[in-house]
Design an enzyme around this catalytic site. Structure first.
Site, PDB file in Angstrom:
ATOM      1  N   LYS A  73       0.800  -1.233   0.000  1.00  0.00           N
ATOM      2  CA  LYS A  73       0.000   0.000   0.000  1.00  0.00           C
ATOM      3  C   LYS A  73       0.833   1.284   0.000  1.00  0.00           C
ATOM      4  O   LYS A  73       0.497   2.252  -0.673  1.00  0.00           O
ATOM      5  CB  LYS A  73      -0.934   0.020   1.209  1.00  0.00           C
ATOM      6  CG  LYS A  73      -2.086  -0.968   1.122  1.00  0.00           C
ATOM      7  CD  LYS A  73      -2.965  -0.830   2.352  1.00  0.00           C
ATOM      8  CE  LYS A  73      -4.240  -1.645   2.203  1.00  0.00           C
ATOM      9  NZ  LYS A  73      -5.205  -1.379   3.265  1.00  0.00           N
ATOM     10  N   ASP A 110     -10.370   2.913   2.548  1.00  0.00           N
ATOM     11  CA  ASP A 110     -10.581   2.310   3.881  1.00  0.00           C
ATOM     12  C   ASP A 110     -11.286   3.291   4.823  1.00  0.00           C
ATOM     13  O   ASP A 110     -12.212   2.915   5.544  1.00  0.00           O
ATOM     14  CB  ASP A 110      -9.243   1.889   4.502  1.00  0.00           C
ATOM     15  CG  ASP A 110      -8.744   0.551   3.955  1.00  0.00           C
ATOM     16  OD1 ASP A 110      -9.584  -0.242   3.480  1.00  0.00           O
ATOM     17  OD2 ASP A 110      -7.532   0.311   3.999  1.00  0.00           O
TER      18      ASP A 110
HETATM   19  P1  NAD Z   1      -1.238  -3.154  11.175  1.00  0.00           P
HETATM   20  O1  NAD Z   1      -0.326  -4.326  11.279  1.00  0.00           O
HETATM   21  O2  NAD Z   1      -0.895  -2.055  10.224  1.00  0.00           O
HETATM   22  O3  NAD Z   1      -1.455  -2.502  12.633  1.00  0.00           O
HETATM   23  C1  NAD Z   1      -1.652  -3.323  13.767  1.00  0.00           C
HETATM   24  C2  NAD Z   1      -2.098  -2.467  14.945  1.00  0.00           C
HETATM   25  O4  NAD Z   1      -2.519  -3.334  16.003  1.00  0.00           O
HETATM   26  C3  NAD Z   1      -0.987  -1.590  15.530  1.00  0.00           C
HETATM   27  O5  NAD Z   1      -1.564  -0.371  15.974  1.00  0.00           O
HETATM   28  C4  NAD Z   1      -0.488  -2.435  16.737  1.00  0.00           C
HETATM   29  O6  NAD Z   1       0.131  -1.652  17.717  1.00  0.00           O
HETATM   30  C5  NAD Z   1      -1.816  -2.998  17.204  1.00  0.00           C
HETATM   31  N1  NAD Z   1      -1.729  -4.235  17.985  1.00  0.00           N
HETATM   32  C6  NAD Z   1      -1.254  -5.440  17.588  1.00  0.00           C
HETATM   33  N2  NAD Z   1      -1.430  -6.345  18.573  1.00  0.00           N
HETATM   34  C7  NAD Z   1      -2.034  -5.709  19.611  1.00  0.00           C
HETATM   35  C8  NAD Z   1      -2.499  -6.095  20.903  1.00  0.00           C
HETATM   36  N3  NAD Z   1      -2.348  -7.361  21.346  1.00  0.00           N
HETATM   37  N4  NAD Z   1      -3.093  -5.166  21.689  1.00  0.00           N
HETATM   38  C9  NAD Z   1      -3.240  -3.894  21.270  1.00  0.00           C
HETATM   39  N5  NAD Z   1      -2.814  -3.458  20.058  1.00  0.00           N
HETATM   40  C10 NAD Z   1      -2.228  -4.361  19.240  1.00  0.00           C
HETATM   41  O7  NAD Z   1      -2.667  -3.766  10.828  1.00  0.00           O
HETATM   42  P2  NAD Z   1      -3.897  -3.100  10.028  1.00  0.00           P
HETATM   43  O8  NAD Z   1      -3.735  -3.416   8.585  1.00  0.00           O
HETATM   44  O9  NAD Z   1      -4.080  -1.698  10.449  1.00  0.00           O
HETATM   45  O10 NAD Z   1      -5.092  -4.027  10.584  1.00  0.00           O
HETATM   46  C11 NAD Z   1      -5.543  -3.905  11.916  1.00  0.00           C
HETATM   47  C12 NAD Z   1      -6.854  -4.649  12.044  1.00  0.00           C
HETATM   48  O11 NAD Z   1      -7.805  -4.045  11.168  1.00  0.00           O
HETATM   49  C13 NAD Z   1      -6.793  -6.121  11.601  1.00  0.00           C
HETATM   50  O12 NAD Z   1      -7.608  -6.872  12.471  1.00  0.00           O
HETATM   51  C14 NAD Z   1      -7.390  -6.112  10.200  1.00  0.00           C
HETATM   52  O13 NAD Z   1      -8.027  -7.326   9.852  1.00  0.00           O
HETATM   53  C15 NAD Z   1      -8.426  -5.009  10.339  1.00  0.00           C
HETATM   54  N6  NAD Z   1      -8.772  -4.344   9.062  1.00  0.00           N
HETATM   55  C16 NAD Z   1     -10.089  -4.319   8.730  1.00  0.00           C
HETATM   56  C17 NAD Z   1     -10.466  -3.699   7.558  1.00  0.00           C
HETATM   57  C18 NAD Z   1     -11.915  -3.698   7.177  1.00  0.00           C
HETATM   58  O14 NAD Z   1     -12.237  -3.402   6.027  1.00  0.00           O
HETATM   59  N7  NAD Z   1     -12.810  -3.975   8.109  1.00  0.00           N
HETATM   60  C19 NAD Z   1      -9.499  -3.063   6.744  1.00  0.00           C
HETATM   61  C20 NAD Z   1      -8.171  -3.093   7.136  1.00  0.00           C
HETATM   62  C21 NAD Z   1      -7.802  -3.743   8.318  1.00  0.00           C
END
Ligand code: NAD
Length: 292
Positions: A73, A110
């Site tokens: 991305k 998003d």
């Molecule tokens: P990323 O890897 O870029 O970010 C991960 C985030 O989670 C960071 O802020 C990290 O500090 C935090 N984190 C990880 N483990 C943790 C814990 N045990 N406790 C607290 N914080 C924790 O990931 P992303 O791409 O931003 O995705 C994050 C979530 O969002 C995922 O579950 C993903 O499936 C979901 N998501 C959903 C959509 C949608 O369309 N609904 C789109 C993108 C991402």
């Protein structure tokens, strides 16, 4: 399908790695077929170091547009010719429209997908105070879109892990892009008192961390005690469909409690509209792929 594919069929794509689990090909192809559009959508597993090769190939092949997932991305945002205002501030794109002459415009749907889902649950962000958990990809898109859409205050909380510095950058970017915003801050998620105080005066609590996502499905990103009826709660996690946070928010009588599946649907719908200029048949897509 055989009848639809011919010598003129326009190709759309998804790139990233892994892509095998993605629901985007099914959602987009179903919508093309429903609207009788001569288009097809395929997923390509592209590692980060091949991102530029993929974009060059798409130009050569006159691909109409493509979606982008992790880990490409940010690289794509640096490779395209133009960026939408949101993608520019976020610094990452998940949707790219390719003109006939090969010009590529990067978007990030998003944030708009998330906000659309909130609206569907009766929650507007304009003038509201938000506590946003997370500083990764999803959180950054939501923070920037909410700021562009007129939120009054965003208090971002994250663990002091490798993502924290990204939150500091997001705060700076939002301050520059939306100087009129009331307040935007980054805080330590492990500061229980500060978190309690911030959620206590917030209108909306958003979880955009991996907490709650399988295999962390038993992890609550905030203590249950901060949930109260005046608060709207939204989770980006959609696996499981109802996260522990959403379940606890419903039990606490929160004015809204929504998981991430609507965000997934609406970010895809926004991409479809950018690709085709037409509205995705959202209700049919929801019924077919996202029914509870
Ligand atoms: P990323 O890897 O870029 O970010 C991960 C985030 O989670 C960071 O802020 C990290 O500090 C935090 N984190 C990880 N483990 C943790 C814990 N045990 N406790 C607290 N914080 C924790 O990931 P992303 O791409 O931003 O995705 C994050 C979530 O969002 C995922 O579950 C993903 O499936 C979901 N998501 C959903 C959509 C949608 O369309 N609904 C789109 C993108 C991402």
């Amino acid at each position: 399908m055989e009848k639809r594919i011919n010598g003129h069929t326009k190709l759309y794509a998804l790139i990233g790695s892994p892509v095998g689990h993605s629901g985007s090909p099914a959602m987009q192809n179903y919508s093309f077929e429903k609207l009788g559009l001569d288009c097809a959508y395929l997923a390509f597993d592209i590692p980060l170091e091949k991102t530029k090769d993929a974009l060059d190939a798409f130009r050569t092949l006159h691909v109409g547009g493509f979606n982008v997932t992790m880990p490409c991305k940010t690289a794509v945002a640096q490779l395209v010719d133009r960026l939408s205002p949101a993608a520019e501030v976020i610094g990452a794109c998940n949707t790219v429209v390719v003109e006939e002459d090969g010009t590529m415009t990067g978007h990030n749907t998003d944030g708009v997908g998330f906000i659309h889902n909130l609206r569907e649950h009766g929650v507007e962000v304009k003038g509201q105070k938000i506590v946003l958990l997370g500083t990764g990809g999803a959180a950054t898109a939501i923070a920037v879109q909410a700021a562009l859409d007129g939120v009054e205050e965003i208090a971002i909380f994250n663990r002091k892990d490798e993502f924290y510095a990204n939150g500091e950058k997001t705060v700076e970017k939002i301050r520059r892009a939306v100087p009129g915003i009331g307040s935007v801050s980054i805080n330590d998620l492990d500061d229980a008192e500060l978190l309690k105080e911030a959620v206590g005066r917030a209108d909306i609590l958003i979880n955009a961390t991996r907490a709650g996502m399988s295999p962390l499905e038993n992890v609550m990103p905030v203590p249950e005690e901060v949930l109260r009826p005046e608060l709207a709660v939204a989770d980006v996690v959609y696996n499981p469909r109802e996260t522990l946070l959403v379940r606890k928010a419903k039990e606490a009588g929160c004015r809204a409690a929504t998981g991430g599946i609507g965000m997934l649907l609406w970010q895809g719908a926004a991409a479809f509209e950018l690709f085709t200029g037409q509205k995705m048949p959202v209700e049919e897509v929801r019924e077919k792929f996202f029914a509870e």
